[in-house]
Design a protein around this motif. Structure first.
Motif, PDB file in Angstrom:
ATOM      1  N   VAL A 105       0.823  -1.089   0.065  1.00  0.00           N
ATOM      2  CA  VAL A 105      -0.220   0.116  -0.112  1.00  0.00           C
ATOM      3  C   VAL A 105       0.890   1.192   0.003  1.00  0.00           C
ATOM      4  CG1 VAL A 105      -1.677   1.348   1.342  1.00  0.00           C
ATOM      5  CG2 VAL A 105      -1.779  -1.256   1.280  1.00  0.00           C
ATOM      6  N   TYR A 106       0.522   2.230  -0.777  1.00  0.00           N
ATOM      7  CA  TYR A 106       1.219   3.461  -0.858  1.00  0.00           C
ATOM      8  C   TYR A 106       0.411   4.494  -0.376  1.00  0.00           C
ATOM      9  CZ  TYR A 106       4.739   1.426  -3.797  1.00  0.00           C
ATOM     10  OH  TYR A 106       5.614   0.474  -4.503  1.00  0.00           O
ATOM     11  N   LEU A 107       1.101   5.456   0.357  1.00  0.00           N
ATOM     12  CA  LEU A 107       0.556   6.598   1.056  1.00  0.00           C
ATOM     13  C   LEU A 107       1.148   7.662   0.897  1.00  0.00           C
ATOM     14  CD1 LEU A 107       0.573   4.909   4.757  1.00  0.00           C
ATOM     15  CD2 LEU A 107      -1.460   4.897   3.104  1.00  0.00           C
ATOM     16  N   GLY A 108       0.292   8.736  -0.079  1.00  0.00           N
ATOM     17  CA  GLY A 108       0.743  10.069  -0.263  1.00  0.00           C
ATOM     18  C   GLY A 108       1.775  10.000  -1.571  1.00  0.00           C
ATOM     19  N   GLY A 109       1.626   9.003  -2.220  1.00  0.00           N
ATOM     20  CA  GLY A 109       2.566   8.935  -3.408  1.00  0.00           C
ATOM     21  C   GLY A 109       2.976   7.409  -3.919  1.00  0.00           C
ATOM     22  N   THR A 110       3.650   7.216  -4.898  1.00  0.00           N
ATOM     23  CA  THR A 110       4.083   5.862  -5.069  1.00  0.00           C
ATOM     24  C   THR A 110       5.414   5.556  -4.965  1.00  0.00           C
ATOM     25  OG1 THR A 110       4.367   6.640  -7.269  1.00  0.00           O
ATOM     26  CG2 THR A 110       2.264   5.841  -6.899  1.00  0.00           C
ATOM     27  N   GLY A 111       6.224   6.474  -4.531  1.00  0.00           N
ATOM     28  CA  GLY A 111       7.817   6.371  -4.380  1.00  0.00           C
ATOM     29  C   GLY A 111       8.065   5.349  -3.118  1.00  0.00           C
ATOM     30  N   ALA A 112       9.218   4.801  -3.139  1.00  0.00           N
ATOM     31  CA  ALA A 112       9.505   4.009  -2.094  1.00  0.00           C
ATOM     32  C   ALA A 112       9.405   4.496  -0.511  1.00  0.00           C
ATOM     33  CB  ALA A 112      10.895   3.546  -2.124  1.00  0.00           C
ATOM     34  N   ALA A 113       9.746   5.668  -0.292  1.00  0.00           N
ATOM     35  CA  ALA A 113       9.411   6.228   0.761  1.00  0.00           C
ATOM     36  C   ALA A 113       8.020   6.369   1.137  1.00  0.00           C
ATOM     37  CB  ALA A 113      10.022   7.699   1.096  1.00  0.00           C
ATOM     38  N   ASN A 114       7.127   6.139   0.425  1.00  0.00           N
ATOM     39  CA  ASN A 114       5.516   6.214   0.795  1.00  0.00           C
ATOM     40  C   ASN A 114       5.081   4.790   0.891  1.00  0.00           C
ATOM     41  OD1 ASN A 114       6.062   8.479  -1.198  1.00  0.00           O
ATOM     42  ND2 ASN A 114       4.727   9.258   0.193  1.00  0.00           N
ATOM     43  N   LYS A 115       5.847   3.816   0.908  1.00  0.00           N
ATOM     44  CA  LYS A 115       5.293   2.548   0.717  1.00  0.00           C
ATOM     45  C   LYS A 115       5.067   1.868   2.185  1.00  0.00           C
ATOM     46  CE  LYS A 115       5.616  -2.406  -1.131  1.00  0.00           C
ATOM     47  NZ  LYS A 115       6.579  -3.072  -2.035  1.00  0.00           N
ATOM     48  N   LEU A 116       3.697   1.544   2.646  1.00  0.00           N
ATOM     49  CA  LEU A 116       3.865   0.833   3.969  1.00  0.00           C
ATOM     50  C   LEU A 116       3.928  -0.723   3.556  1.00  0.00           C
ATOM     51  CD1 LEU A 116       2.865   0.793   6.920  1.00  0.00           C
ATOM     52  CD2 LEU A 116       0.566   0.950   5.968  1.00  0.00           C
ATOM     53  N   ASP A 117       4.927  -1.222   4.074  1.00  0.00           N
ATOM     54  CA  ASP A 117       5.329  -2.578   3.868  1.00  0.00           C
ATOM     55  C   ASP A 117       5.359  -3.641   5.037  1.00  0.00           C
ATOM     56  OD1 ASP A 117       7.760  -1.518   4.543  1.00  0.00           O
ATOM     57  OD2 ASP A 117       8.903  -2.288   2.954  1.00  0.00           O
ATOM     58  N   ASP A 118       5.199  -2.873   6.136  1.00  0.00           N
ATOM     59  CA  ASP A 118       5.303  -3.577   7.256  1.00  0.00           C
ATOM     60  C   ASP A 118       4.051  -3.475   8.258  1.00  0.00           C
ATOM     61  OD1 ASP A 118       6.218  -4.971   9.561  1.00  0.00           O
ATOM     62  OD2 ASP A 118       7.906  -3.698  10.292  1.00  0.00           O
ATOM     63  N   TYR A 119       3.163  -4.427   8.506  1.00  0.00           N
ATOM     64  CA  TYR A 119       1.935  -4.125   8.923  1.00  0.00           C
ATOM     65  C   TYR A 119       1.673  -5.660   9.633  1.00  0.00           C
ATOM     66  CZ  TYR A 119      -2.740  -3.672  10.428  1.00  0.00           C
ATOM     67  OH  TYR A 119      -4.113  -3.717  11.122  1.00  0.00           O
ATOM     68  N   GLU A 120       1.345  -5.738  10.862  1.00  0.00           N
ATOM     69  CA  GLU A 120       1.247  -7.010  11.412  1.00  0.00           C
ATOM     70  C   GLU A 120       0.290  -6.961  12.616  1.00  0.00           C
ATOM     71  OE1 GLU A 120       3.821 -10.445  13.805  1.00  0.00           O
ATOM     72  OE2 GLU A 120       4.802  -9.081  12.621  1.00  0.00           O
ATOM     73  N   GLU A 121      -0.814  -7.923  12.856  1.00  0.00           N
ATOM     74  CA  GLU A 121      -1.535  -8.045  13.997  1.00  0.00           C
ATOM     75  C   GLU A 121      -1.373  -9.409  14.385  1.00  0.00           C
ATOM     76  OE1 GLU A 121      -5.658  -7.383  12.650  1.00  0.00           O
ATOM     77  OE2 GLU A 121      -5.301  -5.359  12.195  1.00  0.00           O
ATOM     78  N   GLY A 122      -1.546  -9.412  15.927  1.00  0.00           N
ATOM     79  CA  GLY A 122      -1.213 -10.784  16.492  1.00  0.00           C
ATOM     80  C   GLY A 122      -1.706 -10.925  17.948  1.00  0.00           C
ATOM     81  N   THR A 123      -1.531 -11.869  18.450  1.00  0.00           N
ATOM     82  CA  THR A 123      -1.577 -11.976  19.948  1.00  0.00           C
ATOM     83  C   THR A 123      -0.613 -12.641  20.413  1.00  0.00           C
ATOM     84  OG1 THR A 123      -2.702 -14.398  19.740  1.00  0.00           O
ATOM     85  CG2 THR A 123      -4.330 -12.215  19.938  1.00  0.00           C
ATOM     86  N   TRP A 124      -0.225 -12.457  21.799  1.00  0.00           N
ATOM     87  CA  TRP A 124       0.755 -13.137  22.727  1.00  0.00           C
ATOM     88  C   TRP A 124       0.455 -13.302  24.091  1.00  0.00           C
ATOM     89  CZ3 TRP A 124       0.582  -8.123  23.270  1.00  0.00           C
ATOM     90  CH2 TRP A 124       1.102  -7.455  24.644  1.00  0.00           C
ATOM     91  N   THR A 125       1.017 -14.184  24.715  1.00  0.00           N
ATOM     92  CA  THR A 125       0.801 -14.624  26.077  1.00  0.00           C
ATOM     93  C   THR A 125       1.311 -13.402  26.961  1.00  0.00           C
ATOM     94  OG1 THR A 125       0.753 -16.994  25.711  1.00  0.00           O
ATOM     95  CG2 THR A 125       0.922 -16.196  28.122  1.00  0.00           C
ATOM     96  N   ALA A 126       0.521 -12.663  27.253  1.00  0.00           N
ATOM     97  CA  ALA A 126       0.969 -11.573  28.143  1.00  0.00           C
ATOM     98  C   ALA A 126       1.383 -11.676  29.655  1.00  0.00           C
ATOM     99  CB  ALA A 126      -0.119 -10.465  28.132  1.00  0.00           C
ATOM    100  N   SER A 127       2.535 -12.658  29.844  1.00  0.00           N
ATOM    101  CA  SER A 127       2.973 -13.020  31.069  1.00  0.00           C
ATOM    102  C   SER A 127       3.729 -12.268  31.831  1.00  0.00           C
ATOM    103  CB  SER A 127       3.699 -14.477  30.737  1.00  0.00           C
ATOM    104  OG  SER A 127       5.019 -14.116  30.216  1.00  0.00           O
ATOM    105  N   LEU A 128       3.589 -12.151  33.294  1.00  0.00           N
ATOM    106  CA  LEU A 128       4.362 -11.353  34.096  1.00  0.00           C
ATOM    107  C   LEU A 128       5.627 -11.798  34.618  1.00  0.00           C
ATOM    108  CD1 LEU A 128       1.071 -10.505  36.188  1.00  0.00           C
ATOM    109  CD2 LEU A 128       2.200  -8.924  34.469  1.00  0.00           C
ATOM    110  N   THR A 129       6.577 -11.256  35.035  1.00  0.00           N
ATOM    111  CA  THR A 129       8.062 -11.537  35.400  1.00  0.00           C
ATOM    112  C   THR A 129       7.850 -11.559  36.862  1.00  0.00           C
ATOM    113  OG1 THR A 129       8.925  -9.231  35.190  1.00  0.00           O
ATOM    114  CG2 THR A 129       8.825 -10.958  33.339  1.00  0.00           C
ATOM    115  N   GLY A 130       8.604 -12.175  37.573  1.00  0.00           N
ATOM    116  CA  GLY A 130       9.009 -11.926  38.999  1.00  0.00           C
ATOM    117  C   GLY A 130       8.631 -13.236  39.825  1.00  0.00           C
TER     118      GLY A 130
END
Length: 142
Positions: A1-26
């Motif tokens: 997906v390109y935002l505001g133009g078609t140049g390399a600087a305008n390309k959104l190429d890193d999008y991720e959704e997910g879950t993880w086990t939100a564990s506590l430490t200690g």
């Protein structure tokens, strides 16, 4: 997906959704449930979730939250705060609580009771039936 133009600087190429086990430490912590979800857009990671604790033992050190990605190693970009609401967690007369990330992939739970000094919440403040809800964002190098 390109935002505001078609140049390399305008390309959104890193999008991720997910879950993880939100564990506590200690210490040894058993959960009724522990879930976190994230959305990573470029270097920004948005997180939210909740932990419900059923039992604890051998608690030592600082109470922390494991994160889905390590925080950025670039100077000021590695500091971030994550809003938190707690139930049945013993904290020293706190008026404000926040998970604070300084390095690595663990956010430490801090408290403030006078708006001038922050202290770490020890993991010994965690109890059976403790609940921690959190929401926020931070920067990563991943």
């Amino acid at each position: 997906v390109y935002l505001g133009g078609t140049g390399a600087a305008n390309k959104l190429d890193d999008y991720e959704e997910g879950t993880w086990t939100a564990s506590l430490t200690g210490g040894s912590i058993t959960y009724v449930s522990s879930i976190g979800s994230y959305t990573k857009i470029g270097r920004v990671v948005y997180i939210h979730g909740r932990t419900l604790v059923s039992a604890v033992s051998g608690l030592t050190g600082t109470l922390g939250l494991n994160l889905p990605f390590s925080v950025s190693t670039v100077g000021y970009q590695r500091y971030s705060n994550i809003s938190v609401i707690t139930y049945n967690v013993d904290t020293p007369a706190a008026t404000m609580l926040s998970f604070t990330i300084e390095s690595g992939s663990v956010a430490n739970l801090l408290y403030s009771n006078d708006a001038t000094a922050w202290g770490v919440v020890p993991s010994s403040g965690l109890n059976a039936n403790s609940q921690i809800q959190f929401s926020g964002f931070y920067l990563t190098d991943a």
